[in-house]
Design an enzyme around this catalytic site. Structure first.
Site, PDB file in Angstrom:
ATOM      1  N   PRO A 120     -12.760   0.479 -15.400  1.00  0.00           N
ATOM      2  CG  PRO A 120     -13.828   2.455 -14.751  1.00  0.00           C
ATOM      3  CD  PRO A 120     -14.314   1.737 -15.231  1.00  0.00           C
ATOM      4  CB  CYS A 121     -12.445  -4.035 -12.938  1.00  0.00           C
ATOM      5  SG  CYS A 121     -10.773  -3.569 -13.165  1.00  0.00           S
TER       6      CYS A 121
END
Length: 157
Positions: A120-121
């Site tokens: 989850p950047c």
């Protein structure tokens, strides 16, 4: 290497991987024909992503096999520790990795994340709370953050 294309609320997603794990997930900016047959090695990933977009999944349980440098992989591993519905800053992430001065390198590694959404950047924001940088575009980053933490409903009465 297998690949599949499927529709998401953000556009057509392309997923690549094999029996060793997922190598990449991205949302395309151009139209692409949706896959009618998905290989066994990608079916569970497509299913879990569809559950995520439907609001039914908060954690992924997938075999990941991203390709990158050892430093990039350290950054990506730390991204996996950001809880669903929460955010962190690039500065906090670089501190967590042990070097506050590496903030630009951390941001660059974050931008090279090949497994959007699953790693989850999009949960990394500016220190001032601003939406900064996202390979998929800021509108998609905003959508993902709101999807994971929708604004509270206020009552009119």
């Amino acid at each position: 290497m297998e690949n599949a294309f499927f529709q998401t609320p953000l556009g057509v997603a392309e997923i690549k991987g094999d029996e060793m794990g997922l190598v990449s997930i991205s949302i395309l900016n151009e139209n692409q024909k949706i896959s009618t047959k998905i290989s066994d090695s990608l079916k569970i990933a497509v299913q879990q992503l569809q559950e995520y977009f439907a609001g039914e999944r908060k954690m992924f349980q997938l075999q990941l096999n991203p390709q990158g440098t050892p430093f990039q992989k350290r950054v990506w591993q730390s991204l996996l520790e950001i809880p669903f519905g929460k955010t962190t800053s690039y500065l906090a992430l670089s501190r967590k990795l042990g070097d506050e001065k590496a903030i630009r390198a951390v941001a660059a590694a974050n931008g090279k994340n090949p497994l959007w959404i699953v790693i989850p950047c999009h949960r990394v924001i500016g220190s001032d709370g601003s939406l900064t940088g996202y390979a998929g575009g800021l509108s998609r980053k905003k959508w993902l953050l709101e999807h994971e933490n929708p604004p509270a409903q206020t009552s009119l009465f």
